[in-house]
Write a protein that holds these residues in place. Structure first.
Motif, PDB file in Angstrom:
ATOM      1  N   ASP A 124       0.830  -1.200   0.000  1.00  0.00           N
ATOM      2  CA  ASP A 124       0.000   0.000   0.000  1.00  0.00           C
ATOM      3  C   ASP A 124       0.873   1.261   0.000  1.00  0.00           C
ATOM      4  N   VAL A 125       0.257   2.378  -0.341  1.00  0.00           N
ATOM      5  CA  VAL A 125       0.934   3.677  -0.225  1.00  0.00           C
ATOM      6  C   VAL A 125       1.166   3.985   1.258  1.00  0.00           C
ATOM      7  N   LEU A 126       1.900   5.036   1.556  1.00  0.00           N
ATOM      8  CA  LEU A 126       2.358   5.297   2.914  1.00  0.00           C
ATOM      9  C   LEU A 126       1.288   5.902   3.828  1.00  0.00           C
ATOM     10  N   GLY A 127       0.303   6.580   3.262  1.00  0.00           N
ATOM     11  CA  GLY A 127      -0.653   7.275   4.105  1.00  0.00           C
ATOM     12  C   GLY A 127      -2.091   6.868   3.809  1.00  0.00           C
ATOM     13  N   PRO A 128      -3.014   7.491   4.559  1.00  0.00           N
ATOM     14  CA  PRO A 128      -2.786   8.477   5.633  1.00  0.00           C
ATOM     15  C   PRO A 128      -2.260   7.817   6.901  1.00  0.00           C
ATOM     16  N   HIS A 129      -1.543   8.628   7.713  1.00  0.00           N
ATOM     17  CA  HIS A 129      -0.955   8.109   8.946  1.00  0.00           C
ATOM     18  C   HIS A 129      -0.592   9.289   9.841  1.00  0.00           C
ATOM     19  N   PRO A 130      -0.714   9.121  11.166  1.00  0.00           N
ATOM     20  CA  PRO A 130      -0.337  10.223  12.071  1.00  0.00           C
ATOM     21  C   PRO A 130       1.095  10.712  11.889  1.00  0.00           C
ATOM     22  N   LEU A 131       2.010   9.827  11.502  1.00  0.00           N
ATOM     23  CA  LEU A 131       3.392  10.249  11.292  1.00  0.00           C
ATOM     24  C   LEU A 131       3.516  11.230  10.127  1.00  0.00           C
ATOM     25  N   LEU A 132       2.613  11.140   9.171  1.00  0.00           N
ATOM     26  CA  LEU A 132       2.640  12.090   8.060  1.00  0.00           C
ATOM     27  C   LEU A 132       2.134  13.457   8.500  1.00  0.00           C
ATOM     28  N   ALA A 133       1.142  13.463   9.414  1.00  0.00           N
ATOM     29  CA  ALA A 133       0.709  14.744   9.985  1.00  0.00           C
ATOM     30  C   ALA A 133       1.858  15.388  10.745  1.00  0.00           C
ATOM     31  N   ASP A 161      -3.110  30.992  10.344  1.00  0.00           N
ATOM     32  CA  ASP A 161      -4.393  30.683  10.980  1.00  0.00           C
ATOM     33  C   ASP A 161      -5.296  29.855  10.073  1.00  0.00           C
ATOM     34  N   GLY A 162      -4.732  29.315   9.021  1.00  0.00           N
ATOM     35  CA  GLY A 162      -5.431  28.412   8.121  1.00  0.00           C
ATOM     36  C   GLY A 162      -4.421  27.695   7.248  1.00  0.00           C
ATOM     37  N   ILE A 163      -4.577  26.388   7.065  1.00  0.00           N
ATOM     38  CA  ILE A 163      -3.613  25.589   6.319  1.00  0.00           C
ATOM     39  C   ILE A 163      -4.299  24.922   5.133  1.00  0.00           C
ATOM     40  N   ILE A 164      -3.686  25.070   3.959  1.00  0.00           N
ATOM     41  CA  ILE A 164      -4.120  24.348   2.764  1.00  0.00           C
ATOM     42  C   ILE A 164      -3.188  23.155   2.599  1.00  0.00           C
ATOM     43  N   LEU A 165      -3.730  21.955   2.724  1.00  0.00           N
ATOM     44  CA  LEU A 165      -2.940  20.736   2.565  1.00  0.00           C
ATOM     45  C   LEU A 165      -3.066  20.298   1.106  1.00  0.00           C
ATOM     46  N   GLY A 178      -7.427  14.554   3.310  1.00  0.00           N
ATOM     47  CA  GLY A 178      -8.311  15.150   4.304  1.00  0.00           C
ATOM     48  C   GLY A 178      -8.218  14.468   5.661  1.00  0.00           C
ATOM     49  N   ILE A 179      -7.936  13.162   5.662  1.00  0.00           N
ATOM     50  CA  ILE A 179      -7.786  12.436   6.935  1.00  0.00           C
ATOM     51  C   ILE A 179      -6.539  12.938   7.666  1.00  0.00           C
ATOM     52  N   THR A 180      -5.437  13.048   6.917  1.00  0.00           N
ATOM     53  CA  THR A 180      -4.216  13.608   7.514  1.00  0.00           C
ATOM     54  C   THR A 180      -4.458  15.053   7.923  1.00  0.00           C
ATOM     55  N   GLY A 181      -5.274  15.770   7.145  1.00  0.00           N
ATOM     56  CA  GLY A 181      -5.591  17.153   7.474  1.00  0.00           C
ATOM     57  C   GLY A 181      -6.284  17.278   8.828  1.00  0.00           C
ATOM     58  N   MET A 182      -7.162  16.328   9.143  1.00  0.00           N
ATOM     59  CA  MET A 182      -7.829  16.363  10.449  1.00  0.00           C
ATOM     60  C   MET A 182      -6.823  16.150  11.580  1.00  0.00           C
ATOM     61  N   LEU A 183      -5.873  15.262  11.368  1.00  0.00           N
ATOM     62  CA  LEU A 183      -4.831  15.030  12.372  1.00  0.00           C
ATOM     63  C   LEU A 183      -3.950  16.265  12.528  1.00  0.00           C
ATOM     64  N   LEU A 184      -3.664  16.919  11.401  1.00  0.00           N
ATOM     65  CA  LEU A 184      -2.841  18.124  11.444  1.00  0.00           C
ATOM     66  C   LEU A 184      -3.582  19.260  12.144  1.00  0.00           C
ATOM     67  N   ALA A 185      -4.863  19.382  11.881  1.00  0.00           N
ATOM     68  CA  ALA A 185      -5.659  20.435  12.527  1.00  0.00           C
ATOM     69  C   ALA A 185      -5.669  20.255  14.035  1.00  0.00           C
ATOM     70  N   ALA A 186      -5.707  19.003  14.490  1.00  0.00           N
ATOM     71  CA  ALA A 186      -5.683  18.747  15.930  1.00  0.00           C
ATOM     72  C   ALA A 186      -4.351  19.159  16.544  1.00  0.00           C
ATOM     73  N   ARG A 187      -3.270  19.005  15.791  1.00  0.00           N
ATOM     74  CA  ARG A 187      -1.944  19.395  16.285  1.00  0.00           C
ATOM     75  C   ARG A 187      -1.790  20.916  16.322  1.00  0.00           C
ATOM     76  N   LEU A 188      -2.310  21.592  15.293  1.00  0.00           N
ATOM     77  CA  LEU A 188      -2.081  23.026  15.146  1.00  0.00           C
ATOM     78  C   LEU A 188      -3.172  23.885  15.760  1.00  0.00           C
ATOM     79  N   VAL A 192      -7.732  23.164   8.730  1.00  0.00           N
ATOM     80  CA  VAL A 192      -6.922  22.602   7.645  1.00  0.00           C
ATOM     81  C   VAL A 192      -7.869  22.022   6.613  1.00  0.00           C
ATOM     82  N   MET A 193      -7.658  22.371   5.337  1.00  0.00           N
ATOM     83  CA  MET A 193      -8.471  21.822   4.250  1.00  0.00           C
ATOM     84  C   MET A 193      -7.565  21.306   3.155  1.00  0.00           C
ATOM     85  N   ALA A 194      -7.943  20.157   2.580  1.00  0.00           N
ATOM     86  CA  ALA A 194      -7.160  19.554   1.506  1.00  0.00           C
ATOM     87  C   ALA A 194      -7.574  20.131   0.168  1.00  0.00           C
ATOM     88  N   ALA A 195      -6.585  20.233  -0.744  1.00  0.00           N
ATOM     89  CA  ALA A 195      -6.832  20.763  -2.084  1.00  0.00           C
ATOM     90  C   ALA A 195      -6.017  19.971  -3.096  1.00  0.00           C
TER      91      ALA A 195
END
Length: 277
Positions: A124-133, A161-165, A178-188, A192-195
């Motif tokens: 499989d590909v590497l993500g999504p995963h918390p380590l990528l966030a 104050d806003g991140i484009i992933l 977007g899944i990694t984006g949710m993990l990143l939003a929790a950290r920051l 965070v929104m994916a594009a």
């Protein structure tokens, strides 16, 4: 320790081969060998050159060479009277060097696997995963777009104050980002929104949405990319359209080596002494 006779790990690297892409792929393999000593690691470029003596071999050529080498070793062992057990698994496990499900690149990887003469398992590909966030967070902090404490990589304050992933690979890849984006939003603690970096107008539209729905003023673009899967100029164009600064791509961030070995081990049926979480 990799078990005796374990299949080779082959990183499938997208994009045109170069000295830079080989260097960071070798760094990722080096990290992987530290996670699983004795690992037989190789690099295969999707746009490599399979002619004799080429410095950047293609994925199919690398896989065929591995199969030929294993067959030659078995022939030599038999010729010298050694007992050679029949192969019990694949010659190699191919790990796509991708953070998400890029359909076009994965089709090309599958075709390269089909074109070779080796017995191959595709991981499989590497993500999504918390380590990528975590990796995206670190790249943002390195660019001065987010700040983190040194102990746990937890944000104290953030310059954006806003991140484009931003990622490539179509709708499925954006959804996975977007899944990694949710993990990143929790950290920051910022939205965070994916594009889609490779879809015209997608990054600018997401930037507008962040400004309007979240009141974001200072945006940052975080590439959800390892590097070679994106065409030259895409990031610069997207930043200009969205009116924001960008962090660097993930490159040879250490977590990528850990995730590559985790996906390899899962596909090869090898139990790691220290699982990747």
């Amino acid at each position: 320790m990799a078990p005796e006779g374990a299949p080779a790990l082959v990183l499938a690297v997208p994009g045109a081969p170069s000295d830079a892409s080989r260097r960071f792929a070798e760094e990722i393999l080096s990290i992987g060998r530290s996670e699983l000593p004795g690992l037989d690691g190789h690099i295969g470029f999707l746009d490599g050159d399979d002619t004799a003596g080429a410095g950047f071999p293609g994925l199919s050529g690398v896989l065929t060479a591995i199969a030929n080498q294993r067959a030659a070793r078995a022939d030599f062992a038999r010729a010298t009277g050694q007992d050679v057990p029949p192969p019990s698994g694949p010659d190699a496990v191919v790990v796509p060097l991708l953070v998400g499900p890029d359909g076009d690149l994965l089709r090309r990887i599958r075709q390269a696997v089909m074109d070779c003469s080796a017995a191959v398992e595709l991981a499989d590909v590497l993500g999504p995963h918390p380590l990528l966030a975590e990796a995206v967070h670190v790249r943002l902090s390195e660019a001065g777009l987010a700040r983190a404490d040194r102990a746990r990589l937890f944000t104290v304050t953030t310059a954006a104050d806003g991140i484009i992933l931003a990622t490539t690979g179509g709708p499925e890849a954006v959804q996975a980002a977007g899944i990694t984006g949710m993990l990143l939003a929790a950290r920051l603690a910022v939205p965070v929104m994916a594009a889609a970096l490779d879809q015209e107008g997608s990054v600018a539209a997401v930037a507008d949405e962040l400004r309007q729905s979240s009141g974001a003023v200072q945006l940052a673009l975080a590439p959800y990319l390892i590097g070679p899967e994106a065409a030259d100029g895409l990031l610069d164009t997207a930043c200009k359209e969205a009116g924001c600064s960008a962090a660097e791509v993930l490159g040879a961030y250490p977590a990528l080596g850990k995730l590559a070995v985790a996906q390899y081990s899962r596909a090869a049926g090898i139990t790691l002494s220290t699982p990747v979480h």
